[in-house]
Design a protein around this motif. Sequence first.
Motif, mmCIF file in Angstrom:
data_model
loop_
_atom_site.group_PDB
_atom_site.id
_atom_site.type_symbol
_atom_site.label_atom_id
_atom_site.label_comp_id
_atom_site.label_asym_id
_atom_site.label_seq_id
_atom_site.Cartn_x
_atom_site.Cartn_y
_atom_site.Cartn_z
ATOM 1 N N ALA A 1 -66.311 16.378 -62.579
ATOM 2 C CA ALA A 1 -66.489 17.835 -62.545
ATOM 3 C C ALA A 1 -67.890 18.267 -62.946
ATOM 4 N N ARG A 2 -68.590 17.399 -63.660
ATOM 5 C CA ARG A 2 -69.938 17.740 -64.136
ATOM 6 C C ARG A 2 -71.006 17.157 -63.206
ATOM 7 N N GLY A 3 -71.019 17.670 -61.987
ATOM 8 C CA GLY A 3 -72.058 17.258 -61.046
ATOM 9 C C GLY A 3 -71.580 16.376 -59.913
ATOM 10 N N GLY A 4 -70.272 16.120 -59.831
ATOM 11 C CA GLY A 4 -69.785 15.208 -58.810
ATOM 12 C C GLY A 4 -68.814 15.796 -57.809
ATOM 13 N N ILE A 5 -68.625 17.119 -57.831
ATOM 14 C CA ILE A 5 -67.712 17.760 -56.876
ATOM 15 C C ILE A 5 -68.498 18.754 -56.021
ATOM 16 N N THR A 6 -68.297 18.644 -54.709
ATOM 17 C CA THR A 6 -69.031 19.468 -53.756
ATOM 18 C C THR A 6 -68.041 20.185 -52.850
ATOM 19 N N SER A 7 -68.397 21.385 -52.449
ATOM 20 C CA SER A 7 -67.530 22.133 -51.522
ATOM 21 C C SER A 7 -68.188 22.224 -50.152
ATOM 22 N N PHE A 8 -67.345 22.213 -49.128
ATOM 23 C CA PHE A 8 -67.794 22.290 -47.741
ATOM 24 C C PHE A 8 -67.007 23.364 -47.002
ATOM 25 N N ILE A 9 -67.653 23.942 -46.013
ATOM 26 C CA ILE A 9 -66.969 24.850 -45.097
ATOM 27 C C ILE A 9 -66.637 24.048 -43.846
ATOM 28 N N VAL A 10 -65.350 23.909 -43.572
ATOM 29 C CA VAL A 10 -64.903 23.103 -42.438
ATOM 30 C C VAL A 10 -64.135 23.996 -41.472
ATOM 31 N N GLU A 11 -64.474 23.890 -40.200
ATOM 32 C CA GLU A 11 -63.842 24.732 -39.190
ATOM 33 C C GLU A 11 -62.667 24.034 -38.520
ATOM 34 N N THR B 1 -61.079 38.516 -38.178
ATOM 35 C CA THR B 1 -61.149 37.706 -36.965
ATOM 36 C C THR B 1 -60.640 36.294 -37.218
ATOM 37 N N SER B 2 -60.953 35.760 -38.412
ATOM 38 C CA SER B 2 -60.549 34.409 -38.789
ATOM 39 C C SER B 2 -59.684 34.446 -40.041
ATOM 40 N N LEU B 3 -58.871 33.412 -40.204
ATOM 41 C CA LEU B 3 -58.036 33.268 -41.389
ATOM 42 C C LEU B 3 -58.574 32.117 -42.236
ATOM 43 N N GLY B 4 -58.610 32.314 -43.553
ATOM 44 C CA GLY B 4 -59.178 31.319 -44.445
ATOM 45 C C GLY B 4 -58.152 30.578 -45.277
ATOM 46 N N ALA B 5 -58.514 29.351 -45.678
ATOM 47 C CA ALA B 5 -57.692 28.549 -46.578
ATOM 48 C C ALA B 5 -58.595 27.888 -47.605
ATOM 49 N N PHE B 6 -58.074 27.730 -48.810
ATOM 50 C CA PHE B 6 -58.811 27.178 -49.953
ATOM 51 C C PHE B 6 -58.184 25.825 -50.268
ATOM 52 N N ALA B 7 -58.884 24.748 -49.928
ATOM 53 C CA ALA B 7 -58.317 23.404 -50.024
ATOM 54 C C ALA B 7 -58.859 22.666 -51.247
ATOM 55 N N LEU B 8 -58.132 22.806 -52.359
ATOM 56 C CA LEU B 8 -58.500 22.141 -53.607
ATOM 57 C C LEU B 8 -57.429 21.136 -54.041
ATOM 58 N N THR B 9 -56.172 21.567 -54.063
ATOM 59 C CA THR B 9 -55.071 20.759 -54.597
ATOM 60 C C THR B 9 -54.818 19.507 -53.766
ATOM 61 N N GLU B 10 -54.496 18.416 -54.469
ATOM 62 C CA GLU B 10 -54.167 17.143 -53.836
ATOM 63 C C GLU B 10 -52.883 16.588 -54.439
ATOM 64 N N PRO B 11 -52.264 15.595 -53.774
ATOM 65 C CA PRO B 11 -51.037 15.011 -54.328
ATOM 66 C C PRO B 11 -51.175 14.531 -55.762
ATOM 67 N N GLY B 12 -52.354 14.011 -56.109
ATOM 68 C CA GLY B 12 -52.571 13.504 -57.467
ATOM 69 C C GLY B 12 -53.469 14.378 -58.316
ATOM 70 N N ALA B 13 -53.795 15.561 -57.814
ATOM 71 C CA ALA B 13 -54.706 16.459 -58.540
ATOM 72 C C ALA B 13 -54.223 17.891 -58.377
ATOM 73 N N GLY B 14 -53.281 18.274 -59.257
ATOM 74 C CA GLY B 14 -52.777 19.641 -59.254
ATOM 75 C C GLY B 14 -53.415 20.403 -60.392
ATOM 76 N N SER B 15 -52.775 20.367 -61.569
ATOM 77 C CA SER B 15 -53.369 20.996 -62.751
ATOM 78 C C SER B 15 -54.695 20.340 -63.115
ATOM 79 N N ASP B 16 -54.799 19.031 -62.882
ATOM 80 C CA ASP B 16 -56.052 18.305 -63.118
ATOM 81 C C ASP B 16 -56.928 18.408 -61.881
ATOM 82 N N ALA B 17 -57.441 19.618 -61.652
ATOM 83 C CA ALA B 17 -58.197 19.885 -60.429
ATOM 84 C C ALA B 17 -59.445 19.023 -60.308
ATOM 85 N N ALA B 18 -59.995 18.602 -61.440
ATOM 86 C CA ALA B 18 -61.212 17.777 -61.409
ATOM 87 C C ALA B 18 -60.928 16.343 -60.977
ATOM 88 N N GLY B 19 -59.642 15.987 -60.870
ATOM 89 C CA GLY B 19 -59.288 14.618 -60.522
ATOM 90 C C GLY B 19 -59.115 14.379 -59.036
#
Length: 380
Positions: free
Chosen positions: A174-184, A114-132
């Motif tokens: 990355a050790r306690g400072g990153i949170t994920s949210f579900i955004v519609e 019914t819905s399509l999902g997207a995983f939003a992690l990567t940023e212009p300054g945080a590709g391989s360094d996902a924790a950044g």
Amino acid sequence: MNQELKMFQETIQAFAKEKIEPVAALIDIEEKVPDALMKEMKEMGLFGVPFPEEYGGSGFGWRAQYMLMEEVAKYEGSIPSIIGAHTTIAANAIYVAGSEEQKQKYLRPLADGTSLGAFALTEPGAGSDAAGIKTTAKKEGDEWVINGTKCFITNAPSADIFVVFVSTDKEKGARGGITSFIVERGMPGLSIGKMEDKMGIRGSETSEVIFENVRVKDEQVLGEVGHAFKYAMRVMQNGRLGIASIALGLAKGAFELAVQYSLERKQFGQSIAHFQSIQNKLAEMKMEIYAIESMLYRTITLLEEGEGFNLEGSIVKAYASEKADWIINESLQIFGGYGYMKDFPIERMLRDARINRIFEGTSEIQRIVIAKEILKEASL
């Protein structure tokens, strides 16, 4: 393979041959999967293959999911990328970290298509360094206010549900400072930015996602506050097997075309399949396909048995993506000048395959993971 899985595989093989192969070139040209085809795949349950029926899924498990991605990729690379981003990482993040309420509210419509999902992690300054990551969420009463920009987000232009990773404590990282949210989709302040004009998988939509004072409630926090980095890494392990499956499918598809062409193409009075140089190419390609397939399905077995597969997942992702490029390139060489032309699918396969060495962790990052796992095991 049990009978149910075999029937599933045969169904997907027939569907891909009948419905996807005829429109594969058109998908590349128009940069869009036909709406009717998307609708049919959703109705078949192909957007929730690994998830239990109680959450709207098909209940076939992860082996079937990777079979699906492999079989479709034999003909076209965008569709398994769309399904992979939707299922193996976005929906899977909710399955792994979500509450029962979140699974019923968000996972169910994702799994039933019914819905399509997207995983939003990567940023212009945080590709391989996902924790950044720099996108932030600040607590204001019972709400969180999200600000920042994500880039290269698969499915974003059409997504209904975004799983978004943000910094909530810069000092902890990355050790306690990153949170994920579900955004519609449609929430005030959420917008879709630049659409990317890509080399390959052109039917898979990719764009920026911009957050400007997007307000979300506590119930939209996915998992524990501050502990989302481990969720991202967990689902990306599944994602890496998905990339390996796509790479395997593309390699098999190109190889099968090369074999057939070598039998049909005649030079010097005979089919080129009679020449030893061509036979050597075919033999070496088949050896690599067997190696990829063996690695992949051995690792899928580890997943099914509940064993860790961080090392094996990185090995198969790197190996499959790199060797698939080589196999497709060798297949193109067998086609000669015709393989370079858009009248034949080989050049598109080569373009579609190249991304597999980049997303879900580059080949370089995979080697870092592999080395760390080796040294960790050696120090025990």
